[in-house]
Design a protein around this motif. Structure first.
Motif, PDB file in Angstrom:
ATOM      1  N   GLY A  73     -11.152 -55.718  -3.377  1.00 22.31           N
ATOM      2  CA  GLY A  73     -11.222 -55.899  -4.820  1.00 22.31           C
ATOM      3  C   GLY A  73      -9.917 -56.395  -5.380  1.00 22.31           C
ATOM      4  O   GLY A  73      -8.997 -56.786  -4.643  1.00 22.31           O
ATOM      5  N   TRP A  74      -9.817 -56.363  -6.671  1.00 25.62           N
ATOM      6  CA  TRP A  74      -8.666 -56.911  -7.379  1.00 25.62           C
ATOM      7  C   TRP A  74      -7.485 -55.933  -7.332  1.00 25.62           C
ATOM      8  O   TRP A  74      -7.647 -54.734  -7.539  1.00 25.62           O
ATOM      9  CB  TRP A  74      -9.036 -57.182  -8.832  1.00 25.62           C
ATOM     10  CG  TRP A  74      -7.973 -57.948  -9.575  1.00 25.62           C
ATOM     11  CD1 TRP A  74      -6.952 -57.436 -10.306  1.00 25.62           C
ATOM     12  CD2 TRP A  74      -7.835 -59.365  -9.629  1.00 25.62           C
ATOM     13  NE1 TRP A  74      -6.178 -58.439 -10.822  1.00 25.62           N
ATOM     14  CE2 TRP A  74      -6.695 -59.651 -10.425  1.00 25.62           C
ATOM     15  CE3 TRP A  74      -8.554 -60.422  -9.080  1.00 25.62           C
ATOM     16  CZ2 TRP A  74      -6.272 -60.945 -10.692  1.00 25.62           C
ATOM     17  CZ3 TRP A  74      -8.133 -61.715  -9.353  1.00 25.62           C
ATOM     18  CH2 TRP A  74      -6.998 -61.962 -10.143  1.00 25.62           C
ATOM     19  N   ALA A  75      -6.307 -56.472  -7.057  1.00 28.39           N
ATOM     20  CA  ALA A  75      -5.093 -55.660  -7.059  1.00 28.39           C
ATOM     21  C   ALA A  75      -3.897 -56.566  -7.343  1.00 28.39           C
ATOM     22  O   ALA A  75      -3.957 -57.780  -7.138  1.00 28.39           O
ATOM     23  CB  ALA A  75      -4.910 -54.936  -5.725  1.00 28.39           C
ATOM     24  N   ARG A  85      -0.176 -62.330 -11.086  1.00 28.10           N
ATOM     25  CA  ARG A  85      -1.405 -61.977 -11.793  1.00 28.10           C
ATOM     26  C   ARG A  85      -2.369 -61.184 -10.920  1.00 28.10           C
ATOM     27  O   ARG A  85      -3.396 -60.721 -11.400  1.00 28.10           O
ATOM     28  CB  ARG A  85      -2.100 -63.257 -12.276  1.00 28.10           C
ATOM     29  CG  ARG A  85      -1.304 -64.003 -13.348  1.00 28.10           C
ATOM     30  CD  ARG A  85      -2.003 -65.295 -13.722  1.00 28.10           C
ATOM     31  NE  ARG A  85      -3.375 -65.041 -14.139  1.00 28.10           N
ATOM     32  CZ  ARG A  85      -4.294 -65.996 -14.263  1.00 28.10           C
ATOM     33  NH1 ARG A  85      -3.987 -67.250 -13.953  1.00 28.10           N
ATOM     34  NH2 ARG A  85      -5.518 -65.705 -14.653  1.00 28.10           N
ATOM     35  N   GLY A  86      -2.081 -61.040  -9.649  1.00 29.22           N
ATOM     36  CA  GLY A  86      -2.955 -60.287  -8.766  1.00 29.22           C
ATOM     37  C   GLY A  86      -3.978 -61.162  -8.082  1.00 29.22           C
ATOM     38  O   GLY A  86      -4.090 -62.363  -8.350  1.00 29.22           O
ATOM     39  N   ARG A  87      -4.730 -60.551  -7.181  1.00 27.75           N
ATOM     40  CA  ARG A  87      -5.748 -61.301  -6.447  1.00 27.75           C
ATOM     41  C   ARG A  87      -6.730 -60.335  -5.800  1.00 27.75           C
ATOM     42  O   ARG A  87      -6.501 -59.115  -5.762  1.00 27.75           O
ATOM     43  CB  ARG A  87      -5.104 -62.177  -5.377  1.00 27.75           C
ATOM     44  CG  ARG A  87      -4.305 -61.445  -4.305  1.00 27.75           C
ATOM     45  CD  ARG A  87      -3.489 -62.442  -3.501  1.00 27.75           C
ATOM     46  NE  ARG A  87      -2.608 -61.845  -2.520  1.00 27.75           N
ATOM     47  CZ  ARG A  87      -2.910 -61.674  -1.234  1.00 27.75           C
ATOM     48  NH1 ARG A  87      -4.090 -62.030  -0.788  1.00 27.75           N
ATOM     49  NH2 ARG A  87      -2.021 -61.144  -0.404  1.00 27.75           N
ATOM     50  N   VAL A  88      -7.813 -60.896  -5.261  1.00 25.10           N
ATOM     51  CA  VAL A  88      -8.779 -60.102  -4.514  1.00 25.10           C
ATOM     52  C   VAL A  88      -8.267 -59.954  -3.088  1.00 25.10           C
ATOM     53  O   VAL A  88      -7.952 -60.955  -2.429  1.00 25.10           O
ATOM     54  CB  VAL A  88     -10.159 -60.768  -4.517  1.00 25.10           C
ATOM     55  CG1 VAL A  88     -11.119 -60.002  -3.601  1.00 25.10           C
ATOM     56  CG2 VAL A  88     -10.721 -60.816  -5.928  1.00 25.10           C
ATOM     57  N   THR A  89      -8.178 -58.737  -2.633  1.00 25.75           N
ATOM     58  CA  THR A  89      -7.678 -58.484  -1.281  1.00 25.75           C
ATOM     59  C   THR A  89      -8.326 -57.221  -0.732  1.00 25.75           C
ATOM     60  O   THR A  89      -9.110 -56.553  -1.420  1.00 25.75           O
ATOM     61  CB  THR A  89      -6.138 -58.371  -1.286  1.00 25.75           C
ATOM     62  OG1 THR A  89      -5.659 -58.383   0.058  1.00 25.75           O
ATOM     63  CG2 THR A  89      -5.668 -57.102  -1.986  1.00 25.75           C
ATOM     64  N   VAL A 126      -7.181 -49.952  -5.514  1.00 21.79           N
ATOM     65  CA  VAL A 126      -6.395 -48.938  -4.805  1.00 21.79           C
ATOM     66  C   VAL A 126      -6.822 -47.543  -5.251  1.00 21.79           C
ATOM     67  O   VAL A 126      -6.979 -46.619  -4.433  1.00 21.79           O
ATOM     68  CB  VAL A 126      -4.883 -49.150  -5.046  1.00 21.79           C
ATOM     69  CG1 VAL A 126      -4.078 -48.069  -4.334  1.00 21.79           C
ATOM     70  CG2 VAL A 126      -4.463 -50.530  -4.570  1.00 21.79           C
ATOM     71  N   ASN A 127      -7.020 -47.374  -6.565  1.00 23.71           N
ATOM     72  CA  ASN A 127      -7.443 -46.066  -7.077  1.00 23.71           C
ATOM     73  C   ASN A 127      -8.838 -45.701  -6.569  1.00 23.71           C
ATOM     74  O   ASN A 127      -9.101 -44.556  -6.199  1.00 23.71           O
ATOM     75  CB  ASN A 127      -7.441 -46.082  -8.606  1.00 23.71           C
ATOM     76  CG  ASN A 127      -6.054 -46.296  -9.183  1.00 23.71           C
ATOM     77  OD1 ASN A 127      -5.066 -45.959  -8.541  1.00 23.71           O
ATOM     78  ND2 ASN A 127      -5.974 -46.869 -10.368  1.00 23.71           N
ATOM     79  N   ARG A 128      -9.737 -46.686  -6.554  1.00 26.23           N
ATOM     80  CA  ARG A 128     -11.106 -46.432  -6.083  1.00 26.23           C
ATOM     81  C   ARG A 128     -11.110 -46.065  -4.607  1.00 26.23           C
ATOM     82  O   ARG A 128     -11.867 -45.179  -4.165  1.00 26.23           O
ATOM     83  CB  ARG A 128     -11.967 -47.665  -6.337  1.00 26.23           C
ATOM     84  CG  ARG A 128     -13.421 -47.488  -5.935  1.00 26.23           C
ATOM     85  CD  ARG A 128     -14.264 -48.676  -6.351  1.00 26.23           C
ATOM     86  NE  ARG A 128     -13.896 -49.893  -5.622  1.00 26.23           N
ATOM     87  CZ  ARG A 128     -14.494 -51.055  -5.826  1.00 26.23           C
ATOM     88  NH1 ARG A 128     -15.440 -51.172  -6.753  1.00 26.23           N
ATOM     89  NH2 ARG A 128     -14.124 -52.122  -5.127  1.00 26.23           N
ATOM     90  N   LEU A 129     -10.261 -46.725  -3.834  1.00 22.90           N
ATOM     91  CA  LEU A 129     -10.217 -46.464  -2.402  1.00 22.90           C
ATOM     92  C   LEU A 129      -9.829 -45.021  -2.115  1.00 22.90           C
ATOM     93  O   LEU A 129     -10.341 -44.400  -1.178  1.00 22.90           O
ATOM     94  CB  LEU A 129      -9.229 -47.423  -1.726  1.00 22.90           C
ATOM     95  CG  LEU A 129      -9.105 -47.309  -0.207  1.00 22.90           C
ATOM     96  CD1 LEU A 129     -10.447 -47.547   0.456  1.00 22.90           C
ATOM     97  CD2 LEU A 129      -8.063 -48.284   0.310  1.00 22.90           C
ATOM     98  N   TRP A 159       1.194 -52.156  -4.070  1.00 21.62           N
ATOM     99  CA  TRP A 159       0.003 -52.731  -4.699  1.00 21.62           C
ATOM    100  C   TRP A 159      -0.545 -51.755  -5.725  1.00 21.62           C
ATOM    101  O   TRP A 159      -0.541 -50.531  -5.518  1.00 21.62           O
ATOM    102  CB  TRP A 159      -1.071 -53.019  -3.650  1.00 21.62           C
ATOM    103  CG  TRP A 159      -0.754 -54.191  -2.777  1.00 21.62           C
ATOM    104  CD1 TRP A 159       0.029 -54.187  -1.656  1.00 21.62           C
ATOM    105  CD2 TRP A 159      -1.194 -55.537  -2.956  1.00 21.62           C
ATOM    106  NE1 TRP A 159       0.106 -55.442  -1.124  1.00 21.62           N
ATOM    107  CE2 TRP A 159      -0.645 -56.310  -1.889  1.00 21.62           C
ATOM    108  CE3 TRP A 159      -2.003 -56.186  -3.887  1.00 21.62           C
ATOM    109  CZ2 TRP A 159      -0.874 -57.668  -1.752  1.00 21.62           C
ATOM    110  CZ3 TRP A 159      -2.252 -57.538  -3.750  1.00 21.62           C
ATOM    111  CH2 TRP A 159      -1.680 -58.280  -2.691  1.00 21.62           C
ATOM    112  N   PHE A 160      -1.025 -52.300  -6.843  1.00 25.45           N
ATOM    113  CA  PHE A 160      -1.534 -51.476  -7.925  1.00 25.45           C
ATOM    114  C   PHE A 160      -2.851 -52.057  -8.428  1.00 25.45           C
ATOM    115  O   PHE A 160      -3.120 -53.245  -8.267  1.00 25.45           O
ATOM    116  CB  PHE A 160      -0.532 -51.437  -9.091  1.00 25.45           C
ATOM    117  CG  PHE A 160       0.810 -50.896  -8.699  1.00 25.45           C
ATOM    118  CD1 PHE A 160       1.088 -49.551  -8.833  1.00 25.45           C
ATOM    119  CD2 PHE A 160       1.795 -51.745  -8.188  1.00 25.45           C
ATOM    120  CE1 PHE A 160       2.327 -49.047  -8.467  1.00 25.45           C
ATOM    121  CE2 PHE A 160       3.032 -51.242  -7.821  1.00 25.45           C
ATOM    122  CZ  PHE A 160       3.292 -49.896  -7.954  1.00 25.45           C
ATOM    123  N   GLY A 161      -3.659 -51.203  -9.045  1.00 26.92           N
ATOM    124  CA  GLY A 161      -4.892 -51.688  -9.638  1.00 26.92           C
ATOM    125  C   GLY A 161      -6.084 -50.810  -9.318  1.00 26.92           C
ATOM    126  O   GLY A 161      -5.981 -49.842  -8.548  1.00 26.92           O
TER     127      GLY A 161
END
Length: 517
Positions: A106-108, A10-14, A120-123, A115-117
């Motif tokens: 953030g969430w990924a 389900r993903g997590r904050v990392t 990653v795009n914002r970074l 890693w997706f989410g």
């Protein structure tokens, strides 16, 4: 640090660290052997720094990398280690080892060793803003740290394709390219965009595939407005270059710099064309950018050279050009702009903008359709006709359309603040034609509707080969009827061409020759 993880699926904050080498494309072209050695050194330094800071290097992106950390303090430690390691590389390699580094938390979601989410795009957007070599982190990452210095507050920026601003901090003096972060240089039209949604989608799809797309069409077809709409819907930061007043190569180069948001004030007033181009290309570098080059038709050679120079140095730059004629640049994809098929909607919208409310009675609907059909769906002609309703009724307008097309001057301006008539835009193209093509252009106005190439011989003493010039410069359009190729002047253009023939005192003679032929 508190455990912020949930189920792995389900993903997590990392936390992520992203880096890429500044100017690597130009370095590969200029010194491939040195760049190969520099990249090996870079990869070794990054691997050691990430591993020693308890991170995981999970992706290489050409000359860059992505690493994941459970603790943002570790990401900061790794970033500084990478930066210091690159600075301490052998002197012959350090010019090739300047790196932009960015950190975000953030969430990924992890999947298949990647890693997706949204984080990653914002970074990737944040990394794009780092000014030269340095480390920049988001406020979200800084707020999760426990030990590291969070750096200097760089304020808030709104990233491209993001609604909400985010806070950024620069570590050890790092800064961002503020003008890149804040806004594009796209004009803001003052009128609504009507129709053309399918064209917006088609152009968007082409820009996903090609680095250079040129929208070609006659003057007044709405090329500029369409390009602005397309660019505004794209994920890249967009710049706008209006070449209408440029004439010389240096003027074109400086206009391109201005539209791309590049400050050329530091350059000497005597800077050469190549120095300006190199400065602009160095500023854009490998950033994901879109540049609209508008009104290229009168500086085709200069525009083509600018496009070739930029695209050869900026691998992630996309250019959307507008012109009445193709540029002829390498890799160009020409897209011919069709007439509007919803001209009635545009006519109503512009009439209402002038305070004229049109009803929905059958005779009104029929009159509007007739007006738009007579004007061949040409947006500028439709806007001029709608503005005329302030003074006349629909019935009178129907009988006044041809005179309206050849009218000189006028107080009306379009949604981009330009005061133009059909005569203005057609005469601009006419003046740029060779003498033989000017001669043919005026006489083709005698041919109503579609005509074949053989029909040109009926016009008397003309150079039929000049027809290809009129087609290339969007003064005559081509239509295909099965296996047959037909030609036609859009009616507003034909009216102006006919007026020029009359004013030259050659209408009667030319008509007699046509009838005799």
């Amino acid at each position: 640090m508190p455990d912020t993880s949930t189920s792995k699926d389900r993903g997590r904050v990392t936390t992520f660290l992203m880096g890429d080498l500044v100017g690597s494309t130009a370095h590969w072209l200029a010194a491939p052997e040195a760049m190969e050695a520099a990249l090996r050194t870079h990869d070794e330094i990054v691997a050691r720094a990430v591993s020693s800071a308890s991170g995981r290097l999970f992706k290489h992106t050409g000359d860059g990398f992505l690493a994941q950390f459970d603790d943002p303090d570790d990401a900061v430690r790794a970033a500084r280690s990478v930066r210091d390691g690159l600075a301490g590389a052998p002197p012959e390699l350090t010019p090739y080892l300047r790196a932009r580094l960015a950190i975000d938390t953030g969430w990924a979601t992890p999947r298949d060793d990647d890693w997706f989410g949204p984080t990653v795009n914002r970074l990737a957007r944040v990394a794009d803003l780092v000014s030269d070599a340095g480390v920049v982190m988001t406020r979200a990452a800084a707020e999760m740290m426990r030990h590291s210095d969070s750096g200097e507050d760089l304020g808030e920026v709104t990233l491209r394709s993001h609604r909400e601003p985010i806070g950024l901090l620069g570590l050890d003096g790092a800064t961002i390219v503020a003008d890149e972060a804040e806004s594009s240089t796209l004009p803001r039209p003052r009128s609504t965009f009507v129709g053309r949604r399918e064209e917006v989608n088609q152009l968007g799809a082409l820009l996903d595939e090609r680095q250079l797309v040129t929208v070609v069409g006659t003057g007044g077809a709405g090329k500029t407005r369409l390009a602005i709409e397309v660019a505004g819907a794209r994920p890249q930061h967009a710049g706008f270059v209006d070449l209408v007043s440029a004439r010389e190569p240096l003027e074109v180069a400086r206009q391109v710099a201005l539209g791309a948001g590049v400050d050329v004030e530091d350059l000497s007033a005597a800077a050469t064309l190549e120095e300006i181009r190199a400065h602009v290309a160095g500023h854009i570098g490998e950033r994901d950018r879109l540049l609209v080059l508008d009104n290229c038709e009168h500086v085709l050679d200069q525009a083509r050279e600018e496009v070739d120079a930029l695209l050869s140095r900026c691998p992630n730059l996309t250019i959307l050009a507008t012109s009445r004629e193709r540029l002829g640049a390498r890799g160009e994809r020409v897209w011919l702009l069709p007439s509007m098929d919803v001209g009635a909607d545009l006519f109503r919208d512009r009439a209402e903008a002038h305070g004229v409310e049109l009803g929905s009675e059958p005779d009104v609907l029929d009159a509007v359709e007739q007006i738009c059909a007579h004007l061949d769906g040409l947006p500028l002609a439709i806007e001029l006709a709608a503005a005329r309703l302030v003074e006349v009724g629909l019935g009178e307008l129907l009988t006044d359309l041809d005179a309206l097309m050849v009218r000189e001057g006028g107080d009306e301006v379009d949604g981009l603040g330009r005061g133009r008539t059909m005569r203005d835009v057609v005469e601009m193209s006419h003046r740029a034609l060779p003498a033989a093509a000017q001669h043919l252009f005026e006489r083709v106005s005698l041919l109503e509707g579609s005509f074949r190439v053989d029909d040109v011989a009926l016009l008397g003493d003309v150079d039929a080969s000049a027809l290809s010039t009129l087609v290339r410069r969007s003064l005559v359009v081509q239509e295909r009827d099965g296996l047959e190729l037909l030609h036609r002047m859009l009616e507003p253009v034909r009216q102006v061409a006919g007026a020029l023939l009359v004013e030259r005192g050659e209408y009667d003679t030319s008509m007699d020759e046509l009838v005799a032929g």
